[in-house]
Design a protein around this motif. Structure first.
Motif, short mmCIF file in Angstrom:
data_model
loop_
_atom_site.label_atom_id
_atom_site.label_comp_id
_atom_site.label_asym_id
_atom_site.label_seq_id
_atom_site.Cartn_x
_atom_site.Cartn_y
_atom_site.Cartn_z
N GLY A 131 5.93 8.65 -11.28
CA GLY A 131 4.80 9.53 -11.64
C GLY A 131 3.50 8.68 -11.06
O GLY A 131 2.31 8.97 -11.63
N MET A 132 3.37 7.86 -10.04
CA MET A 132 2.18 7.28 -9.65
C MET A 132 1.41 8.16 -8.78
O MET A 132 1.71 9.17 -8.39
N PRO A 133 -0.05 8.20 -8.82
CA PRO A 133 -0.82 9.29 -7.87
C PRO A 133 -0.63 9.01 -6.55
O PRO A 133 -0.51 7.87 -5.97
N ARG A 134 -0.53 10.16 -6.03
CA ARG A 134 -0.43 10.11 -4.46
C ARG A 134 -1.66 9.67 -3.86
O ARG A 134 -2.57 9.83 -4.29
N SER A 135 -1.57 9.19 -2.56
CA SER A 135 -2.60 9.10 -1.43
C SER A 135 -3.54 7.66 -1.84
O SER A 135 -4.48 7.74 -1.70
N THR A 136 -2.87 7.01 -2.97
CA THR A 136 -3.69 5.65 -3.40
C THR A 136 -3.19 4.35 -2.95
O THR A 136 -2.12 4.47 -2.64
N PRO A 137 -4.19 3.37 -2.95
CA PRO A 137 -3.79 2.24 -2.45
C PRO A 137 -2.63 1.58 -3.28
O PRO A 137 -1.93 0.81 -2.52
N VAL A 138 -2.41 1.98 -4.37
CA VAL A 138 -1.32 1.41 -5.33
C VAL A 138 -0.13 1.58 -4.61
O VAL A 138 0.56 0.82 -4.40
N VAL A 139 0.18 2.84 -4.39
CA VAL A 139 1.40 3.39 -3.93
C VAL A 139 1.53 2.82 -2.35
O VAL A 139 2.68 2.52 -2.12
N GLY A 140 0.51 2.93 -1.56
CA GLY A 140 0.51 2.55 -0.29
C GLY A 140 0.83 0.95 -0.46
O GLY A 140 1.72 0.46 0.40
N GLY A 141 0.24 0.23 -1.13
CA GLY A 141 0.60 -1.30 -0.96
C GLY A 141 1.67 -1.62 -1.39
O GLY A 141 2.36 -2.63 -1.07
N LEU A 142 2.63 -0.56 -2.48
CA LEU A 142 3.56 -1.12 -2.82
C LEU A 142 4.81 -0.84 -1.85
O LEU A 142 5.62 -1.76 -1.51
N VAL A 143 4.40 0.36 -1.20
CA VAL A 143 5.65 0.61 0.02
C VAL A 143 5.37 -0.43 0.93
O VAL A 143 6.44 -0.84 1.73
N LEU A 144 4.19 -0.74 1.36
CA LEU A 144 3.99 -1.82 2.28
C LEU A 144 4.57 -3.25 2.14
O LEU A 144 5.02 -4.08 2.73
N THR A 145 4.67 -3.38 0.66
CA THR A 145 5.10 -4.50 -0.06
C THR A 145 6.61 -4.74 0.48
O THR A 145 7.14 -5.53 0.96
N LEU A 146 7.11 -3.42 0.14
CA LEU A 146 8.76 -3.40 0.33
C LEU A 146 9.00 -3.76 2.00
O LEU A 146 10.06 -4.53 2.26
N MET A 147 8.02 -3.28 2.81
CA MET A 147 8.30 -3.53 4.19
C MET A 147 8.05 -5.01 4.73
O MET A 147 8.92 -5.37 5.38
N THR A 148 6.80 -5.52 4.14
CA THR A 148 6.62 -6.99 4.54
C THR A 148 7.63 -8.00 4.02
O THR A 148 7.67 -9.15 4.45
N HIS B 25 1.07 -6.94 10.48
CA HIS B 25 2.08 -5.76 10.76
C HIS B 25 1.88 -4.64 9.94
O HIS B 25 1.74 -3.48 9.87
N ALA B 26 1.58 -4.76 8.36
CA ALA B 26 1.36 -3.90 7.31
C ALA B 26 -0.09 -3.22 7.80
O ALA B 26 -0.28 -1.97 7.51
N LEU B 27 -0.95 -4.12 8.28
CA LEU B 27 -2.45 -3.17 8.55
C LEU B 27 -2.09 -2.29 9.34
O LEU B 27 -2.87 -1.25 9.47
N GLY B 28 -1.44 -2.43 10.59
CA GLY B 28 -1.17 -1.66 11.71
C GLY B 28 -0.34 -0.33 11.38
O GLY B 28 0.03 0.25 12.04
N GLU B 29 0.29 -0.13 10.06
CA GLU B 29 1.33 0.53 10.10
C GLU B 29 0.95 1.81 9.43
O GLU B 29 0.00 1.90 8.81
N THR B 30 1.40 3.02 10.05
CA THR B 30 1.22 4.62 9.72
C THR B 30 2.40 5.24 9.03
O THR B 30 1.96 5.97 7.96
N ALA B 31 3.43 5.02 9.72
CA ALA B 31 4.49 6.00 9.53
C ALA B 31 4.76 5.91 7.80
O ALA B 31 4.90 6.97 7.33
N PRO B 32 5.05 4.93 7.04
CA PRO B 32 5.40 4.82 5.84
C PRO B 32 4.26 5.73 4.72
O PRO B 32 4.53 5.98 3.71
N LEU B 33 3.01 5.37 5.33
CA LEU B 33 1.81 6.16 4.51
C LEU B 33 1.87 7.44 4.69
O LEU B 33 1.30 8.14 3.77
N LEU B 34 2.60 8.05 5.65
CA LEU B 34 2.48 9.51 5.74
C LEU B 34 3.30 10.21 4.73
O LEU B 34 2.74 11.09 4.15
N MET B 35 4.26 9.29 4.37
CA MET B 35 5.18 10.12 3.28
C MET B 35 4.62 9.90 1.93
O MET B 35 4.79 10.72 1.31
#
Lengths: 424, 352
Positions: A272-289, A345-355
């Protein structure tokens, strides 16, 4: 021993020598061509981006004489005053011959709707201006900007231009009086997104990228290094660690959109984290990097010679002391390099953040990790899909800024490697 | 090392605490939905954010269907407050809203959007009818030799369809099936065009599925090129290829009138006036939907509605019209402004 070359083996070599030299030249030529082709593509890319984007770093301003009519500032709250009316009055007093309703609208169109916010700020900072006449440079409308930068062809028939003949005449008058100027576009670097191209900037997206990457870095670096150290130095070599290793390598190759879907399901829908926030984006990119950092860290731990470990253990250091005092410091430059490349790599990433909903229109500059935000590549994507022509050069300009950041990060990685790397 | 670990864990804890505190209350409006409405609602949101003390709403462009899915997921701050749509809500979407506890939905129509068929200024403007478009783009068309039989689309050039049209290869760039623009275009042009054949017209009553398949299936032999959701890209491709025709929203024609021209449909050109008066046949209404349960919970929703439905925004001379939205006529806009003020919920019969 002066024996002529009658050795049959040497003869055979000599006969084939020319052919081998030729083959080598061809091989080298192939390599050089490949490098040349790559450079060509790079050059074409840069040329097309820079040529369509460099104009965005300039912005058109129009000088107007604004009379801060005290009659408009009757309310206690100065921000509620009708600032657009002040600008309209100023334009009308400059061109008193314009009276028809339609023409007036065309005249006011020349000034950006953002100009009234500029006046509002001016009055807020200095209420003493009320009752005075001020000469102010305000930003011009994006179509005026496009016209002056040559992106709207004034020789076209009137119906095909977004600036009509009358507006052209007014602009020429103003230009004749020196009331139009082009200066460095500060707004582009200090403002958030906007639907008016002349007021749109990348600062909001830059802040969003910063917060997102901060989360990614502070999570993925410690976790990645810890995982690498354990796997490399402590873990027993058995079937389980083999499976883990194969899986980490596989994860590094998973398309990034998959991490976005995972983030949506786990962080947003489950936690239940808030959408469109750096927390969620950062966590997703963490998984990726993470896999990238683990692989790079393990490689750099492997390159520390075993003699150092043995020497440390030999003089009585514990295994943890050996790792913390000797191996880790020596492997750190390589780990940092890997981390920075992962971050780039994470800085240039768009696709996971769309979701996870970071593709959004956000005007306010994000102030923290839980404010809605976008990131630079997403801003580029959003602008490229906007109908206004002026957003085209903004898109290219934002790409340039993103590339500069990427170059800087890679330069830091190279610097670290050159400065601290020890060759064995 | 220890310090670093402590710091990291403190940071993570702080983040989670921060996020849960944030989830408890949200002080900005969250909007999702159609990419066609996005350029309009963002203008309103920006104006709203700059002229009031409320924060600027966050607007995600998820597409109409994606917007309803998020919107109907439930009531609570983690779900969006408003969804934009380039078509009216479907019964199935309404039902899913109801079953997730989203009971009262307020429907506000905001204006119209014209769908244009445009080509490069370098070639002559096309004069099309909806029947031409159906014949050019449908997968199966009535046998050109006559008879009530459907054959795979044999037309290669515009001239094959109508001798008055240019002798050029049919090449159409348009949106993919996920797009609301595609839905509207299929419904407004192909379906109407197909109905000009009496036997297809009769089919609607006899075999609804067959009718749908006939009228809504776009040919797949490379004549119709799915050019993605990015309309700017279509405009650039038209500029590069003067023989191609593109399908997109009116605002892109409006912004690029020096490069592309709209094709005449049923002898009407896609101008602002013609779309507004309803003379130009291919236009569709745009909507947004408000979750009534959120109105008093999230600050600013009422004020946002007031801004959107004010004359200076969606009126004839308003700033949305400047951005290419086609305004409604006076009585219609008054009706919906009233609806926005009273928050009158949408009533649809619910089949259980």
């Amino acid at each position: 021993m002066d024996q002529p070359a009658t050795n049959p083996a040497i003869d055979k070599v000599n006969r084939g020598l020319k052919r081998r030299y030729r083959a080598e030249r061809r091989f080298r030529l192939c390599g050089a061509t490949a490098v040349f082709a790559a450079l060509c593509f790079l050059f074409i890319l840069f040329f097309s981006i820079v040529s369509s984007g460099y104009k965005a770093f300039q912005k058109t301003f129009i000088q107007i004489d604004v009379f801060f009519d005290p009659a408009e500032f009757t309310n206690e709250n100065l921000a509620t005053a009708n600032f657009p009316a002040l600008i309209k009055a100023s334009m009308s007093s400059r061109f008193p011959e314009v009276t028809a309703r339609r023409d007036k609208k065309d005249l006011y169109y020349l000034i950006s709707p953002g100009a009234s916010f500029q006046l509002m700020k001016l009055i807020k900072n200095n209420p003493a201006l009320i009752g005075q006449k001020e000469r102010i440079w305000v930003s011009a409308n994006d179509d005026v900007d496009m016209l002056l930068k040559g992106n709207i062809d004034r020789t076209r028939p009137e119906s095909e231009r977004r600036i009509n003949d009358k507006q052209l005449a007014w602009l020429d008058t103003l230009a004749g009086e020196g009331k139009i100027k082009k200066t460095f576009n500060m707004a582009f670097f200090t403002l958030g997104d906007s639907r008016e191209p002349e007021q749109a900037g990348i600062w909001g997206a830059t802040c969003g990228s910063f917060y997102t990457l901060l989360i990614t870095l502070s999570l993925s670096f410690p976790i990645g290094v810890a995982a690498a150290v354990y796997l490399e130095e402590f873990a027993p070599k058995n079937r389980w660690t083999d499976i883990i290793e194969v899986n980490i390598n596989n994860l590094a190759a998973v398309p990034s959109i998959v991490y976005g879907l995972l983030g949506l399901a786990v962080f947003i829908n489950f936690f239940g984290m808030p959408r469109s926030t750096p927390v969620v984006g950062g966590l997703v990119l963490t998984l990726m990097t993470l896999p990238i950092i683990i692989i790079a860290s393990r490689a750099s731990l492997k390159s520390v010679p075993p003699s150092i470990r043995e020497a440390a253990l030999g003089i009585g250091a514990s295994k943890m002391q050996m790792v913390a005092h000797h191996v880790l410091p020596l492997a750190l430059p390589g780990m940092l390099t890997g981390t920075i490349i992962g971050m780039a790599h994470a800085l240039g990433e768009t696709a996971p953040l769309l979701m996870v909903g970071m593709v959004a229109f956000i005007v306010d500059i994000p102030q923290g990790f839980t404010d809605p935000a976008t990131v630079l590549p997403v801003q580029i994507y959003l602008w490229s899909d906007s109908p206004e022509r002026a957003f085209m050069e903004k898109t290219s300009a934002a790409i340039m800024v993103l590339l500069v950041f990427l170059f800087l990060m890679n330069a830091v990685a190279i610097f670290l490697r050159k400065r601290f790397e020890i060759k064995w | 090392m220890k310090k670093g670990i402590l710091l990291a864990s403190a940071l993570i804890a702080g983040m989670f605490a921060g996020s849960s505190a944030q989830a408890a209350g949200r002080d900005y409006i969250s909007i999702v939905g159609s990419s066609t409405v996005y350029p309009f609602s963002t203008v309103v949101a920006e104006q709203f954010g700059k002229t009031t003390n409320f924060r600027t709403p966050k607007i995600e462009s998820t597409g109409t269907g994606g917007g309803f899915k998020l919107f109907c997921s439930g009531v609570g701050v983690q779900y969006p407050d408003i969804t934009n749509a380039s078509r009216a809500i479907k019964q199935s979407e309404y039902d899913s809203c109801q079953s997730n506890g989203v009971k009262d939905i307020v429907e506000i129509k905001i204006g119209y959007d014209g769908i244009v068929f445009a080509n490069s200024k370098k070639s002559a403007p096309l004069k099309l009818t909806r029947k031409d478009i159906f014949l050019a783009l449908a997968k199966n068309v009535p046998d050109p030799k006559g008879g009530d039989k459907l054959v795979p689309n044999p037309y290669k050039t515009w001239k094959d369809i109508d001798p008055a049209l240019p002798n050029e290869k049919i090449e159409v760039l348009g949106p993919p099936p996920t797009s609301g623009t595609r839905d509207a275009f299929v419904e407004l042009t192909m379906e109407t065009g197909a109905k000009s054949f009496p036997f297809i017209h009769d089919m609607e009553k006899k075999d609804k599925n067959m009718f749908k398949a006939t009228t809504q299936t776009v040919r797949e032999d490379g004549v119709y090129i799915e050019a993605g959701e990015n309309d700017n890209l279509i405009v650039q491709k038209l500029e590069a290829n003067p023989h191609a025709v593109g399908i997109f929203g009116f605002s892109f024609l409006d912004q690029n009138a020096d490069m592309i021209q709209g094709s005449l449909i049923e002898n009407e050109s896609p101008t602002f006036e013609n779309i507004a008066s309803g003379k130009y046949p291919v236009s569709r209404p745009l909507f947004f939907y408000v979750k009534k349960a959120h109105v008093d919970v999230i600050p600013g929703i009422k004020e946002y509605l007031a801004e959107f439905t004010s004359d200076k925004a969606w009126g004839n001379e308003g700033y949305l019209a400047d951005k290419g939205m086609i305004p409604m006529d006076k009585t219609e806009s008054e009706h919906f402004a009233e609806q926005a003020k009273d928050l009158k919920p949408l009533t649809m019969k619910q089949d259980k």
